[in-house]
Design an enzyme around this catalytic site. Structure first.
Site, PDB file in Angstrom:
ATOM      1  N   LYS A   1      16.915  32.699 -27.778  1.00 53.93           N
ATOM      2  CA  LYS A   1      17.901  33.398 -26.931  1.00 53.93           C
ATOM      3  C   LYS A   1      19.316  32.881 -27.233  1.00 53.93           C
ATOM      4  O   LYS A   1      20.252  33.652 -27.426  1.00 53.93           O
ATOM      5  CB  LYS A   1      17.547  33.153 -25.460  1.00 53.93           C
ATOM      6  CG  LYS A   1      18.579  33.630 -24.477  1.00 53.93           C
ATOM      7  CD  LYS A   1      18.915  32.746 -23.301  1.00 53.93           C
ATOM      8  CE  LYS A   1      18.611  31.332 -23.237  1.00 53.93           C
ATOM      9  NZ  LYS A   1      19.336  30.503 -22.314  1.00 53.93           N
TER      10      LYS A   1
ATOM     11  N   LYS B   1      28.955  25.939 -25.054  1.00 55.50           N
ATOM     12  CA  LYS B   1      27.502  25.727 -25.066  1.00 55.50           C
ATOM     13  C   LYS B   1      26.862  26.440 -26.271  1.00 55.50           C
ATOM     14  O   LYS B   1      25.940  25.926 -26.900  1.00 55.50           O
ATOM     15  CB  LYS B   1      26.883  26.228 -23.753  1.00 55.50           C
ATOM     16  CG  LYS B   1      25.381  26.206 -23.684  1.00 55.50           C
ATOM     17  CD  LYS B   1      24.771  24.802 -23.718  1.00 55.50           C
ATOM     18  CE  LYS B   1      23.249  24.890 -23.790  1.00 55.50           C
ATOM     19  NZ  LYS B   1      22.595  23.594 -23.785  1.00 55.50           N
TER      20      LYS B   1
HETATM   21  P1  NAD Z   1      12.731  27.299 -16.989  1.00 54.79           P
HETATM   22  O1  NAD Z   1      12.151  28.581 -17.457  1.00 54.79           O
HETATM   23  O2  NAD Z   1      11.882  26.063 -16.964  1.00 54.79           O
HETATM   24  O3  NAD Z   1      13.333  27.458 -15.501  1.00 54.79           O
HETATM   25  C1  NAD Z   1      13.906  28.614 -14.998  1.00 54.79           C
HETATM   26  C2  NAD Z   1      13.385  28.816 -13.587  1.00 54.79           C
HETATM   27  O4  NAD Z   1      14.024  29.955 -12.992  1.00 54.79           O
HETATM   28  C3  NAD Z   1      11.876  29.081 -13.539  1.00 54.79           C
HETATM   29  O5  NAD Z   1      11.267  28.152 -12.661  1.00 54.79           O
HETATM   30  C4  NAD Z   1      11.770  30.515 -13.057  1.00 54.79           C
HETATM   31  O6  NAD Z   1      10.619  30.742 -12.229  1.00 54.79           O
HETATM   32  C5  NAD Z   1      13.045  30.644 -12.242  1.00 54.79           C
HETATM   33  N1  NAD Z   1      13.477  32.023 -12.084  1.00 54.79           N
HETATM   34  C6  NAD Z   1      13.646  32.972 -13.037  1.00 54.79           C
HETATM   35  N2  NAD Z   1      14.084  34.111 -12.488  1.00 54.79           N
HETATM   36  C7  NAD Z   1      14.201  33.871 -11.162  1.00 54.79           C
HETATM   37  C8  NAD Z   1      14.594  34.669 -10.060  1.00 54.79           C
HETATM   38  N3  NAD Z   1      14.933  35.939 -10.221  1.00 54.79           N
HETATM   39  N4  NAD Z   1      14.611  34.106  -8.836  1.00 54.79           N
HETATM   40  C9  NAD Z   1      14.250  32.820  -8.659  1.00 54.79           C
HETATM   41  N5  NAD Z   1      13.841  32.005  -9.662  1.00 54.79           N
HETATM   42  C10 NAD Z   1      13.821  32.549 -10.888  1.00 54.79           C
HETATM   43  O7  NAD Z   1      14.035  27.073 -17.859  1.00 54.79           O
HETATM   44  P2  NAD Z   1      14.856  25.708 -18.056  1.00 54.79           P
HETATM   45  O8  NAD Z   1      14.328  24.988 -19.243  1.00 54.79           O
HETATM   46  O9  NAD Z   1      14.991  25.007 -16.744  1.00 54.79           O
HETATM   47  O10 NAD Z   1      16.277  26.321 -18.488  1.00 54.79           O
HETATM   48  C11 NAD Z   1      17.148  26.953 -17.568  1.00 54.79           C
HETATM   49  C12 NAD Z   1      18.459  27.248 -18.279  1.00 54.79           C
HETATM   50  O11 NAD Z   1      19.024  26.022 -18.770  1.00 54.79           O
HETATM   51  C13 NAD Z   1      18.301  28.166 -19.495  1.00 54.79           C
HETATM   52  O12 NAD Z   1      19.405  29.012 -19.577  1.00 54.79           O
HETATM   53  C14 NAD Z   1      18.263  27.182 -20.661  1.00 54.79           C
HETATM   54  O13 NAD Z   1      18.706  27.783 -21.862  1.00 54.79           O
HETATM   55  C15 NAD Z   1      19.205  26.101 -20.160  1.00 54.79           C
HETATM   56  N6  NAD Z   1      18.983  24.761 -20.707  1.00 54.79           N
HETATM   57  C16 NAD Z   1      17.721  24.262 -20.848  1.00 54.79           C
HETATM   58  C17 NAD Z   1      17.556  22.974 -21.370  1.00 54.79           C
HETATM   59  C18 NAD Z   1      16.168  22.365 -21.584  1.00 54.79           C
HETATM   60  O14 NAD Z   1      16.068  21.323 -22.263  1.00 54.79           O
HETATM   61  N7  NAD Z   1      15.100  22.931 -21.022  1.00 54.79           N
HETATM   62  C19 NAD Z   1      18.658  22.193 -21.721  1.00 54.79           C
HETATM   63  C20 NAD Z   1      19.929  22.726 -21.504  1.00 54.79           C
HETATM   64  C21 NAD Z   1      20.085  24.009 -20.999  1.00 54.79           C
END
Ligand code: NAD
Length: 302
Positions: free
Chosen positions: A239, A171
Site C-alpha cells: 500500500k 512518511k
Molecule cells: P492493523 O491492521 O494491525 O491495525 C488496524 C486496526 O484498525 C485493526 O485492528 C482494524 O480492525 C482496525 N480498523 C480498521 N477499520 C476500522 C474501522 N472502520 N473502525 C474501527 N476499527 C477499524 O495495522 P497496523 O499495523 O496497526 O497499522 C496501522 C497504520 O499504521 C497503517 O496505516 C500502517 O501502514 C501504519 N504503520 C504500521 C507500522 C507497523 O509496523 N505495523 C509501522 C508504522 C506505521
C-alpha cells in the site's frame, strides 16, 4: 484530565493507546473487533461501542487505521468522527495514508472547527510498545504545539515537517527508503550465500560500517533465521509503495529503484506473501536467482 478517543487498536494502535493510558490520559478506544477493545480495558482504558462513542466528549481523537479508505470512512463517513467531534477537538491521524487524502480530511475537519494533524509514525511495533516512535507531523504549528503531550507519550522524535499532508509525504519517503534498504540487504544475503560466506559473521561486520542501518540491525536476524512473522505486513508496505509511486508521478519525479522494489513487493504479495513481514522480500529476491524454497505457507503460519 484530557480524554482521548482512540480508533484502530491493531498492531500499532493497541500499544500506543496503552502508552497514553500509562501517561495519565483517559483513553476511550474503538476497534471493529471486540477482543482488541477488551485488551485496551485490560490496559486501563475504556472501550467504546462505536466511533461516535469514542469521539463524544473527547478533547483529542487519534486514528490508527490501515489505509486511506478506512480513514475516509471513519473520519468523513456517516456517523464518523467529524459528525460527532466538538469544535476545537484535535484530530491526530497517525495512519499512513495518501497525502492528497490527508489534505482533504484536513480541509473537511477545519470546516467543522476540528483541528487536524497528519502524524504518521515510524519505528514499527517495537517502537510503539516502547513509546519511542518517530512522528512526522503536518498541519498548523499551533495545533502541533497543542498535541505535544499526546505525541510525547507515544514517540521520542517528533517533528513538525510542514502544512497539511506534509507528514504523509515524509512518511512516503520513509517507506521508500526502508523498502530499498530491505531489498538491497536481501540481494546482499543472496550474494553472500552464493559465495558460501558465513552470513551471521558477514552481517555482524557489515553492521559496524557504512552499510550498517536500522533495517540491517532489526531485520537481518529474522531474515537469517527465516522467520517472517509480522511486524510490518507486506500488504501494508505494498500500500505504501503505491502511495510513493502515485505521489512521485504527481510531482513529476522519477523513483526508478522505488518502482522496482514496489514491483517486487507486489509480486511477493501476489504469490501469497501479503501477511508476512516485509523482510520476506528476501524470498522474492531469492526467487529471481532460482533459489527460494516454497516457504510462503509455512512462514504465514508462523
Ligand atoms: P492493523 O491492521 O494491525 O491495525 C488496524 C486496526 O484498525 C485493526 O485492528 C482494524 O480492525 C482496525 N480498523 C480498521 N477499520 C476500522 C474501522 N472502520 N473502525 C474501527 N476499527 C477499524 O495495522 P497496523 O499495523 O496497526 O497499522 C496501522 C497504520 O499504521 C497503517 O496505516 C500502517 O501502514 C501504519 N504503520 C504500521 C507500522 C507497523 O509496523 N505495523 C509501522 C508504522 C506505521
Amino acid at each position: 484530565m484530557t480524554t482521548i478517543g482512540f480508533i484502530g487498536l491493531g498492531v500499532m494502535g493497541a500499544p500506543m493507546a496503552a502508552n497514553l493510558v500509562t501517561a495519565g490520559f483517559d483513553v476511550v478506544g474503538y476497534n471493529r473487533s471486540e477482543p482488541k477493545r477488551a485488551a485496551l480495558v485490560e490496559a486501563g482504558g475504556r472501550a467504546a461501542g462505536s466511533v461516535a462513542d469514542a469521539v463524544r466528549g473527547a478533547d483529542v481523537v487519534v486514528t490508527m487505521l490501515p489505509d486511506s479508505p478506512d480513514v475516509e470512512a471513519v473520519v468523513l463517513g456517516e456517523d464518523g468522527v467529524l459528525e460527532h467531534a466538538a469544535p476545537g477537538t484535535l484530530l491526530v491521524d497517525a495512519s499512513t495514508i495518501r497525502p492528497d487524502v490527508s489534505r482533504v480530511v484536513a480541509e473537511r475537519a477545519r470546516e467543522r472547527g476540528v483541528r487536524p494533524l497528519d502524524a504518521p509514525v515510524s519505528g514499527g511495533e517495537a517502537g510503539a510498545v516502547e513509546g519511542v516512535l518517530s512522528i512526522m507531523v503536518g498541519g498548523e504549528a499551533a495545533d502541533f504545539d497543542a498535541a505535544q503531550p499526546v505525541l510525547r507519550a507515544v514517540g521520542s522524535t517528533i517533528v513538525h515537517v510542514g502544512p497539511d499532508g506534509a507528514g504523509q509525504t515524509v512518511k512516503a519517503a520513509n517507506q521508500l527508503i526502508v523498502a530499498g534498504n530491505i531489498e538491497l540487504l536481501s540481494e546482499a544475503l543472496v550474494f553472500l550465500s552464493a559465495h558460501g560466506v558465513d552470513l551471521k559473521a558477514a552481517v555482524d561486520v557489515l553492521g559496524g560500517g557504512l552499510a550498517g542501518s536500522t533495517v540491517l540491525q532489526r531485520k537481518a536476524p529474522g531474515m537469517l533465521d527465516r522467520t517472517f512473522a509480522p511486524g510490518f505486513r507486506v500488504d501494508l508496505h505494498h500500500k505504501d509503495l503505491g502511495i510513493v509511486l502515485d505521489a512521485a508521478r504527481a510531482a513529476g519525479v522519477a523513483v526508478p529503484l522505488g518502482a522496482s522494489v514496489a514491483d517486487l513487493m507486489a509480486s511477493l504479495r501476489a504469490q501469497g506473501g501479503g501477511s508476512l513481514d516485509h523482510s520476506a522480500l528476501l524470498l522474492q529476491v531469492e526467487r529471481l536467482s532460482g533459489l527460494a524454497a516454497d516457504e510462503l505457507g509455512d512462514s504465514a503460519d508462523a
